[in-house]
Design a protein around this motif. Structure first.
Motif, PDB file in Angstrom:
ATOM      1  N   GLY A 237       0.892  -1.130   0.073  1.00 25.09           N
ATOM      2  CA  GLY A 237       0.102   0.099  -0.015  1.00 25.09           C
ATOM      3  C   GLY A 237       0.756   1.253  -0.011  1.00 25.09           C
ATOM      4  N   ALA A 241       0.886   6.137   4.989  1.00 23.54           N
ATOM      5  CA  ALA A 241       1.441   5.257   5.880  1.00 23.54           C
ATOM      6  C   ALA A 241       2.470   4.405   5.287  1.00 23.54           C
ATOM      7  CB  ALA A 241       0.176   4.157   6.424  1.00 23.54           C
ATOM      8  N   GLU A 260       2.107  -1.170  -4.836  1.00 25.46           N
ATOM      9  CA  GLU A 260       1.005  -0.089  -4.710  1.00 25.46           C
ATOM     10  C   GLU A 260      -0.030  -0.763  -5.959  1.00 25.46           C
ATOM     11  OE1 GLU A 260      -0.938   2.070  -3.120  1.00 25.46           O
ATOM     12  OE2 GLU A 260      -1.941   1.873  -5.041  1.00 25.46           O
ATOM     13  N   ARG A 261      -1.185  -0.774  -5.671  1.00 26.84           N
ATOM     14  CA  ARG A 261      -1.950  -1.565  -6.833  1.00 26.84           C
ATOM     15  C   ARG A 261      -2.369  -0.627  -7.823  1.00 26.84           C
ATOM     16  NH1 ARG A 261      -7.084  -2.802  -2.982  1.00 26.84           N
ATOM     17  NH2 ARG A 261      -7.768  -0.664  -2.885  1.00 26.84           N
ATOM     18  N   GLN A 267      -5.434   7.581  -0.647  1.00 25.72           N
ATOM     19  CA  GLN A 267      -6.600   8.449  -0.389  1.00 25.72           C
ATOM     20  C   GLN A 267      -5.841  10.156  -0.545  1.00 25.72           C
ATOM     21  OE1 GLN A 267      -9.173   7.850   2.849  1.00 25.72           O
ATOM     22  NE2 GLN A 267      -7.603   6.136   3.266  1.00 25.72           N
ATOM     23  N   ASN A 276      -4.432  20.234   7.140  1.00 22.54           N
ATOM     24  CA  ASN A 276      -4.011  20.224   8.524  1.00 22.54           C
ATOM     25  C   ASN A 276      -2.824  19.331   8.949  1.00 22.54           C
ATOM     26  OD1 ASN A 276      -4.914  17.885   7.439  1.00 22.54           O
ATOM     27  ND2 ASN A 276      -6.712  17.400   9.458  1.00 22.54           N
ATOM     28  N   VAL A 310      -1.476  -7.204  -4.085  1.00 22.39           N
ATOM     29  CA  VAL A 310      -1.371  -8.403  -3.325  1.00 22.39           C
ATOM     30  C   VAL A 310      -2.368  -9.092  -3.038  1.00 22.39           C
ATOM     31  CG1 VAL A 310      -0.191  -8.948  -1.137  1.00 22.39           C
ATOM     32  CG2 VAL A 310       0.939  -7.175  -2.436  1.00 22.39           C
ATOM     33  N   THR A 339      -2.554  -1.010   3.797  1.00 21.72           N
ATOM     34  CA  THR A 339      -3.790  -0.900   2.644  1.00 21.72           C
ATOM     35  C   THR A 339      -4.805  -0.027   2.732  1.00 21.72           C
ATOM     36  OG1 THR A 339      -4.688  -2.879   3.574  1.00 21.72           O
ATOM     37  CG2 THR A 339      -3.193  -3.336   2.133  1.00 21.72           C
ATOM     38  N   TYR A 343     -13.443   3.693  -1.020  1.00 22.31           N
ATOM     39  CA  TYR A 343     -14.936   4.433  -0.901  1.00 22.31           C
ATOM     40  C   TYR A 343     -15.721   3.487  -0.956  1.00 22.31           C
ATOM     41  CZ  TYR A 343     -12.375   8.799  -2.097  1.00 22.31           C
ATOM     42  OH  TYR A 343     -11.744   9.822  -1.911  1.00 22.31           O
ATOM     43  N   GLN A 387     -14.067  19.253   0.453  1.00 22.96           N
ATOM     44  CA  GLN A 387     -12.790  19.949  -0.528  1.00 22.96           C
ATOM     45  C   GLN A 387     -13.283  19.932  -1.863  1.00 22.96           C
ATOM     46  OE1 GLN A 387      -9.346  17.263   0.682  1.00 22.96           O
ATOM     47  NE2 GLN A 387      -9.365  18.062   2.524  1.00 22.96           N
ATOM     48  N   ASP A 526      -4.963   3.944   7.936  1.00 18.90           N
ATOM     49  CA  ASP A 526      -6.198   3.795   8.124  1.00 18.90           C
ATOM     50  C   ASP A 526      -6.693   2.400   8.140  1.00 18.90           C
ATOM     51  OD1 ASP A 526      -6.299   6.362   7.884  1.00 18.90           O
ATOM     52  OD2 ASP A 526      -7.708   6.663   6.264  1.00 18.90           O
ATOM     53  N   VAL A 535      -3.729  11.690   7.792  1.00 21.48           N
ATOM     54  CA  VAL A 535      -2.547  11.606   6.993  1.00 21.48           C
ATOM     55  C   VAL A 535      -1.398  11.831   8.092  1.00 21.48           C
ATOM     56  CG1 VAL A 535      -0.955  12.802   5.200  1.00 21.48           C
ATOM     57  CG2 VAL A 535      -3.365  12.892   4.898  1.00 21.48           C
TER      58      VAL A 535
HETATM   59  C1  LIG Z   1     -10.574  13.368  -0.779  1.00 20.16           C
HETATM   60  C2  LIG Z   1      -9.971  13.111   0.726  1.00 20.16           C
HETATM   61  C3  LIG Z   1      -9.499  14.099   1.644  1.00 20.16           C
HETATM   62  C4  LIG Z   1      -8.910  13.960   2.801  1.00 20.16           C
HETATM   63  N1  LIG Z   1      -8.397  15.190   3.114  1.00 20.16           N
HETATM   64  C5  LIG Z   1      -7.624  14.921   4.574  1.00 20.16           C
HETATM   65  C6  LIG Z   1      -7.027  15.991   5.123  1.00 20.16           C
HETATM   66  O1  LIG Z   1      -7.530  17.166   4.693  1.00 20.16           O
HETATM   67  N2  LIG Z   1      -6.301  15.797   6.180  1.00 20.16           N
HETATM   68  C7  LIG Z   1      -6.040  14.580   6.639  1.00 20.16           C
HETATM   69  O2  LIG Z   1      -5.344  14.559   7.876  1.00 20.16           O
HETATM   70  N3  LIG Z   1      -6.783  13.423   6.216  1.00 20.16           N
HETATM   71  C8  LIG Z   1      -7.400  13.616   5.177  1.00 20.16           C
HETATM   72  N4  LIG Z   1      -7.866  12.298   4.340  1.00 20.16           N
HETATM   73  C9  LIG Z   1      -7.722  11.189   4.941  1.00 20.16           C
HETATM   74  C10 LIG Z   1      -6.383  10.647   4.533  1.00 20.16           C
HETATM   75  O3  LIG Z   1      -6.026  10.817   3.191  1.00 20.16           O
HETATM   76  C11 LIG Z   1      -6.051   9.153   5.014  1.00 20.16           C
HETATM   77  O4  LIG Z   1      -6.342   9.105   6.345  1.00 20.16           O
HETATM   78  C12 LIG Z   1      -4.774   8.768   4.730  1.00 20.16           C
HETATM   79  O5  LIG Z   1      -4.695   8.793   3.201  1.00 20.16           O
HETATM   80  C13 LIG Z   1      -4.625   7.306   5.191  1.00 20.16           C
HETATM   81  O6  LIG Z   1      -3.308   6.594   4.608  1.00 20.16           O
HETATM   82  P1  LIG Z   1      -2.901   4.957   4.578  1.00 20.16           P
HETATM   83  O7  LIG Z   1      -1.740   5.174   3.910  1.00 20.16           O
HETATM   84  O8  LIG Z   1      -3.367   4.561   5.653  1.00 20.16           O
HETATM   85  O9  LIG Z   1      -4.321   4.565   3.456  1.00 20.16           O
HETATM   86  P2  LIG Z   1      -4.338   5.153   1.816  1.00 20.16           P
HETATM   87  O10 LIG Z   1      -4.297   6.547   1.790  1.00 20.16           O
HETATM   88  O11 LIG Z   1      -5.950   4.565   1.744  1.00 20.16           O
HETATM   89  O12 LIG Z   1      -3.765   4.169   0.994  1.00 20.16           O
HETATM   90  C14 LIG Z   1      -3.716   2.808   0.926  1.00 20.16           C
HETATM   91  C15 LIG Z   1      -3.078   2.280  -0.391  1.00 20.16           C
HETATM   92  O13 LIG Z   1      -3.012   0.951  -0.358  1.00 20.16           O
HETATM   93  C16 LIG Z   1      -3.172   0.384  -1.549  1.00 20.16           C
HETATM   94  N5  LIG Z   1      -3.537  -0.784  -1.581  1.00 20.16           N
HETATM   95  C17 LIG Z   1      -4.700  -1.339  -0.959  1.00 20.16           C
HETATM   96  N6  LIG Z   1      -4.775  -2.688  -0.972  1.00 20.16           N
HETATM   97  C18 LIG Z   1      -3.693  -3.171  -1.759  1.00 20.16           C
HETATM   98  C19 LIG Z   1      -3.281  -4.230  -2.236  1.00 20.16           C
HETATM   99  N7  LIG Z   1      -3.854  -5.437  -1.926  1.00 20.16           N
HETATM  100  N8  LIG Z   1      -2.167  -4.512  -2.807  1.00 20.16           N
HETATM  101  C20 LIG Z   1      -1.375  -3.337  -3.250  1.00 20.16           C
HETATM  102  N9  LIG Z   1      -1.764  -1.943  -2.742  1.00 20.16           N
HETATM  103  C21 LIG Z   1      -2.982  -1.933  -2.223  1.00 20.16           C
HETATM  104  C22 LIG Z   1      -4.049   1.429  -2.158  1.00 20.16           C
HETATM  105  O14 LIG Z   1      -4.273   1.441  -3.665  1.00 20.16           O
HETATM  106  C23 LIG Z   1      -3.888   2.838  -1.500  1.00 20.16           C
HETATM  107  O15 LIG Z   1      -2.984   3.595  -2.470  1.00 20.16           O
HETATM  108  C24 LIG Z   1      -8.798  12.656   3.259  1.00 20.16           C
HETATM  109  C25 LIG Z   1      -9.059  11.600   2.398  1.00 20.16           C
HETATM  110  C26 LIG Z   1      -9.793  11.775   1.257  1.00 20.16           C
HETATM  111  C27 LIG Z   1     -10.255  10.611   0.362  1.00 20.16           C
END
Ligand SMILES: Cc1cc2nc3c(=O)[nH]c(=O)nc-3n(C[C@H](O)[C@H](O)[C@H](O)COP(=O)(O)OP(=O)(O)OC[C@H]3O[C@@H](n4cnc5c(N)ncnc54)[C@H](O)[C@@H]3O)c2cc1C
Length: 556
Positions: A237, A241, A260-261, A267, A276, A310, A339, A343, A387, A526, A535
């Motif tokens: 992912g 993170a 990354e898929r 997100q 923020n 994956v 991961t 939505y 947003q 997440d 983030v």
């Molecule tokens: C439109 C929008 C606006 C936002 N605005 C804010 C903000 O202003 N401030 C804030 O703090 N947070 C904001 N957030 C929330 C924030 O983006 C998320 O909390 C953060 O991105 C989480 O990060 P993550 O790495 O845990 O997961 P994600 O960002 O969800 O990334 C996970 C990744 O894993 C990949 N993946 C999943 N399964 C697999 C697999 N099996 N094999 C390979 N890859 C895989 C996915 O394709 C994805 O790219 C927003 C979210 C959205 C959608």
């Protein structure tokens, strides 16, 4: 060229007098003997100058416009200027923060190039680009278009996915409707009929018909194959993170690969403005933040593989095995699952039939150019929906937010509520639900219900963007790592217990804080149960998981 060139102009417009003078000075130094350099400090002034040139019958070869100008943006100026000088080459000057706007502008105003400010040294960053553009202007009837091209149908889900994939992976492309003359010409040149869309034509002229993400990734220069069979750390992912984990893993000497898929950024990469995140008092676009993170992780030696999913992990003795969709495997000492979430789909009847054909989940940026002049509807009342509403209000005729609650304040940050209140073309319809979507080959109308009065109304729209929360897509880990009822992965002290030991836990020691029910497999961001969904916390958990990986490796 010399004879014509005495009458040929290069025009530059920038509202900052200092920048305006600097670019005019650099232009004069190189092109002053062959071209007339015209400098303006606002879009209106520049248009006035162009009208005069037109009346005099003068030629304009090149126009450089600053993106951010108070009265008229660079994109708006270039759009109007095209009516006067359609063949002049168009360059947008942008700050790094506006890169994604510039990529969108490639389609809106048929931009030839965007230049990042500052352009020092001009010999490297300015002149080579402008030399090429001027040369192509002189060869106007047969200029090549040096971009990846996508030919598709406006209301095709796969065409929309392809554009989103390219945009999110920072690959500039031009979009041609299959029914337009240029689209038809490209299809004819490629020898493809319009029953097999989308067609992608790469920079090298290779034709890809209905390509998969993986084919597309490989052809546009993204890495899709791991270089080794064994790593210290596999991060699954590429959101904040995963990027955080890959950066810290690689920079601390672990042989690290990030899988990354779709597109690095997750997100966060789809957020038009993150306000923020620590250290960015003026906000930062998600694409910019995560693109920097990606480059930083790669700079420290992390390998990044895109468009590979994956589908399984296993513990084989001390090795942890990762399996891809095609059955290929790689092994590692440790895994970080980052991961994230995807939505949630809107369940109202009919709506599902139009996914990618008028109904979009979160793909705000790539659809912005299609929203121009439209009445756009957005479902959801959280920050992501807010947003998107602000972003679309700059392009669309109107934006209507549909929320189930009685006001935005319960679900949205105060700063966004205030922004939305100050934008004239955004309307918020409270206590309202979508009960049906209808149309032919694309969405044409929505049936709405006012939950207070029970009143049903039908509104015409071709664009609905849905932001109604997210779910972790972790079904593939069922029975492998402990998950909660919603599918979020449970880690460390939250793991379900039998007496003083976590269920199914095989080690003598207790699990580390972010460790899943499999030793050596960690969870960050997440996708973790009880995570903060921000983030900053995702990045922090990625870094912390790497620290715990080190502890795990030392104490094995
Ligand atoms: C439109 C929008 C606006 C936002 N605005 C804010 C903000 O202003 N401030 C804030 O703090 N947070 C904001 N957030 C929330 C924030 O983006 C998320 O909390 C953060 O991105 C989480 O990060 P993550 O790495 O845990 O997961 P994600 O960002 O969800 O990334 C996970 C990744 O894993 C990949 N993946 C999943 N399964 C697999 C697999 N099996 N094999 C390979 N890859 C895989 C996915 O394709 C994805 O790219 C927003 C979210 C959205 C959608």
């Amino acid at each position: 060229m010399a004879g014509d060139a005495t009458k040929t102009s290069i025009l530059t417009v920038d509202d900052d007098p200092e920048v305006s003078r600097a670019i005019a000075r650099d232009l004069r130094r190189r092109y002053g003997s062959d071209y007339r350099i015209i400098r303006a400090e606002s879009g209106d002034q520049a248009l006035e100058a162009l009208r005069e040139l037109k009346l005099r019958g003068d030629l304009v070869a090149l126009m450089l416009a600053d993106y951010r100008m108070p009265q008229m943006s660079g994109i708006d100026f270039l759009e109007e200027a095209m009516d006067l000088y359609p063949a002049a080459r168009r360059v947008l000057l942008t700050a790094y923060a506006d890169t994604s706007a510039a990529i969108n502008a490639i389609n809106v105003v048929d931009l030839d190039h965007y230049l990042l400010k500052p352009w020092d040294p001009p010999d490297e960053k300015l002149y080579p680009v402008l030399d090429d553009l001027l040369a192509s202007w002189h060869a106007i009837d047969h200029r090549p278009i040096p971009d990846t091209k996508v030919v598709g149908h406006q209301w095709s889900a796969r065409s929309s996915d392809v554009r989103e994939f390219l945009g999110r992976n920072q690959v500039p492309y031009r979009w041609y409707l299959s029914e337009d003359a240029e689209g038809q010409r490209l299809l004819a040149a490629a020898g493809v009929d319009d029953g097999r869309l989308p067609v992608v034509i790469t920079l090298e002229g290779e034709v890809l018909i209905e390509p998969s993400d993986e084919q597309l990734a490989a052809q546009v220069g993204l890495e899709t194959t791991p270089s080794k069979r064994f790593y210290d750390l596999v991060v699954i992912g590429g959101g904040p993170a995963g990027l955080g984990a890959a950066l810290y893993g690689a920079s601390e000497g672990l042989r690290t690969i990030l899988i990354e898929r779709t597109a690095a950024g997750g997100q966060a990469g789809q957020s038009s403005r993150i306000e923020n995140y620590l250290g960015f008092p003026d906000g930062v676009s998600g694409a910019q933040l995560t693109d920097r993170a990606r480059r930083q992780a790669v700079k420290f030696g992390a390998e990044l593989v895109t468009a590979r999913e994956v589908v399984a992990i296993e513990a084989n003795g001390s090795a942890r095995t990762i399996r891809f969709t095609d059955g290929e495997t790689i092994d590692a000492h440790a895994i970080i699952l980052a991961t994230g979430v995807s939505y949630r789909q809107l369940g109202a009847p009919g709506v599902g039939d139009f996914t990618g054909r008028g109904v979009f989940y979160g793909s705000a940026m790539s659809e912005a150019s299609n929203a121009a002049g439209h009445d756009v509807y957005i479902v959801g009342g959280a920050n992501s929906a807010g947003q998107a509403a602000v972003y679309f209000s700059r392009h669309a005729k109107s934006v209507t937010m549909l929320i189930r609650g009685a006001s935005l304040t319960a679900s949205m940050s105060h700063y966004l509520v205030q922004q939305i209140e100050g934008i004239d073309n955004i309307t918020v319809r409270t206590c309202t639900e979508v009960v049906e979507g209808s149309g032919g080959d694309h969405l044409e109308s929505l049936t709405l219900r006012d939950n207070t009065s029970g009143e049903i109304s039908v509104v015409e729209t071709q664009l609905l963007f849905v932001f109604i929360g997210a779910v972790p897509r972790t079904e593939w880990l069922d029975g492998v790592v402990e998950r909660d009822a919603q599918g979020f992965m449970i880690a460390g002290p939250d793991l379900p217990r039998e007496g003083d030991r976590p269920v199914k836990w095989t080690e003598e020691r207790a699990p580390y804080h972010l460790e899943s029910s499999i030793p050596g497999v960690f969870v960050a961001g997440d996708a973790r149960a009880e995570s903060a969904k921000r983030v900053a916390s995702a990045v922090g958990e990625g870094a912390m998981a790497v620290m715990l990986v080190h502890r795990y490796l030392e104490k094995r």
